[in-house]
Design an enzyme around this catalytic site. Structure first.
Site, PDB file in Angstrom:
ATOM      1  N   HIS A  26      -1.547   1.106  -9.802  1.00 44.47           N
ATOM      2  CA  HIS A  26      -2.309   0.215  -8.919  1.00 44.47           C
ATOM      3  C   HIS A  26      -3.139  -0.801  -9.729  1.00 44.47           C
ATOM      4  O   HIS A  26      -4.349  -0.942  -9.535  1.00 44.47           O
ATOM      5  CB  HIS A  26      -3.213   1.049  -7.987  1.00 44.47           C
ATOM      6  CG  HIS A  26      -3.582   0.314  -6.725  1.00 44.47           C
ATOM      7  ND1 HIS A  26      -3.646   0.915  -5.486  1.00 44.47           N
ATOM      8  CD2 HIS A  26      -3.908  -0.978  -6.504  1.00 44.47           C
ATOM      9  CE1 HIS A  26      -4.005   0.034  -4.576  1.00 44.47           C
ATOM     10  NE2 HIS A  26      -4.164  -1.133  -5.170  1.00 44.47           N
TER      11      HIS A  26
ATOM     12  N   ARG B 113       0.847  -1.192   0.000  1.00 37.88           N
ATOM     13  CA  ARG B 113       0.000   0.000   0.000  1.00 37.88           C
ATOM     14  C   ARG B 113       0.886   1.246   0.000  1.00 37.88           C
ATOM     15  O   ARG B 113       1.957   1.256   0.642  1.00 37.88           O
ATOM     16  CB  ARG B 113      -0.878   0.018   1.255  1.00 37.88           C
ATOM     17  CG  ARG B 113      -2.047  -0.941   1.197  1.00 37.88           C
ATOM     18  CD  ARG B 113      -3.099  -0.464   0.200  1.00 37.88           C
ATOM     19  NE  ARG B 113      -4.309  -1.254   0.204  1.00 37.88           N
ATOM     20  CZ  ARG B 113      -4.700  -2.060  -0.798  1.00 37.88           C
ATOM     21  NH1 ARG B 113      -3.952  -2.195  -1.873  1.00 37.88           N
ATOM     22  NH2 ARG B 113      -5.845  -2.707  -0.739  1.00 37.88           N
TER      23      ARG B 113
HETATM   24  C1  GLV Z   1      -6.121  -3.838  -4.449  1.00 40.85           C
HETATM   25  O1  GLV Z   1      -5.201  -3.197  -4.049  1.00 40.85           O
HETATM   26  C2  GLV Z   1      -6.964  -4.652  -3.640  1.00 40.85           C
HETATM   27  O2  GLV Z   1      -7.039  -4.434  -2.408  1.00 40.85           O
HETATM   28  O3  GLV Z   1      -7.583  -5.563  -4.188  1.00 40.85           O
END
Ligand code: GLV
Length: 307
Positions: A270, A222
């Site tokens: 992401h 994260r």
């Molecule tokens: C992505 O980061 C998720 O939590 O699936």
């Protein structure tokens, strides 16, 4: 009794189909409008949609993602079971991305990209996989799945986790005390930790200083775990040779952030792993069946640990 799906319409349409086939007795809603809040037993969402207390009979809150750090603890009543998404699509995509990232960093693709930019045709020294030690920060289900895909390459594999764990063929370290020893033996560091108060800012100057000179970072945890100022410094000083980041803080980074144009960095938005509706619907349905049968839920979050 109702299931409320609170996410994008495209994935919702697929969920609706699978639910209609597999759990026809459960009312399925794509919006909270028109549903009696008292009927909602199950909610699938990324974020808490307003005040959850209006769903007085809510029993299980399913995260649509693998992470649950977006749910602030005080917004989810303690009697509601919080479940993170564990499904084949997420696992498969994370395996792909980690293999891609480790090989990219191992085979000097960032240095070659820079050479290409300069029109330079020049072979760099190539380390063998057996001499490139890969280390995972975090040894949950996704890390284990990725480790399985990396095995054939023969990288020496290690992992560090909060509590003691054992995985065959992986040198396992745990707890604060063993973090230094783990970092010392790591050439490619893969961060797959959940975001908690303990892991916030963990990828900082001190941690980088414990890695070997020329180590590489693959960050798929994260954003708030990474101190980007420290990363830029570590890259510029040669402590780190390269980094591949799928998460940043904030997302996206400001336009002027030095990491965007850093020659030793790859940033992806992401996308390492994204919940796939067909397989996710199956996994949520399986969990609802387990819940109805009074069995343990797969991916149930320990609210005291936060993951
Ligand atoms: C992505 O980061 C998720 O939590 O699936």
């Amino acid at each position: 009794m109702a299931f409320l799906f609170n996410s994008d319409a495209a994935r919702g349409a697929i969920f609706r189909q699978v639910f209609a086939r597999e759990l026809p007795d459960l009312e399925f809603h794509l919006s909270s409008e028109g549903v009696d809040p008292d009927k909602v037993r199950y909610l699938l969402t990324w974020n808490v949609p307003g005040d959850l207390s209006r769903f007085r009979n809510l029993e299980v809150l399913f995260s649509i993602g693998a992470g649950v750090d977006q749910f602030k603890p005080d917004t989810v009543p303690s009697h509601v079971k919080l479940v993170r998404m564990i499904e084949d699509g997420i696992i498969r995509m994370m395996q792909e991305y980690i293999v891609l990232g480790v090989l990219t960093l191992h085979r000097e693709m960032l240095a070659y990209r820079e050479q290409q930019r300069r029109g330079l045709w020049q072979a760099l020294a190539a380390s063998q996989a057996a001499d490139r030690r890969v280390g995972f920060l975090g040894l949950g289900m996704l890390a284990r799945a990725a480790i399985d895909r990396l095995r054939p390459f023969q990288f020496p594999l290690a992992a560090w986790s909060r509590s003691k764990k054992a995985v065959e063929g992986v040198t396992c370290f745990h707890g604060e005390d063993q973090l230094g020893n783990f970092l010392e033996r790591t050439d490619i560091l893969v961060c797959l930790l959940p975001l908690t108060e303990q892991t916030r800012g963990i990828l900082n100057a001190k941690l980088f200083s414990l890695l070997r000179i020329g180590a590489r970072l693959l960050h798929v945890g994260r954003g708030p775990q990474l101190d980007t100022v420290a990363l830029v410094e570590a890259l510029n000083s040669g402590r780190l040779a390269a980094a591949m980041l799928d998460v940043t803080d904030p997302e996206p980074l400001p336009e002027s952030h030095p990491l965007w144009s850093h020659p030793q960095v790859i940033i992806t938005p992401h996308i390492a792993s994204v919940t796939q509706p067909l397989t996710a619907a199956q996994s949520v349905i399986e969990n609802i069946r387990r819940h109805r049968a009074g069995k343990d839920l797969v991916g149930l979050v320990d609210r005291t640990l936060g993951y």
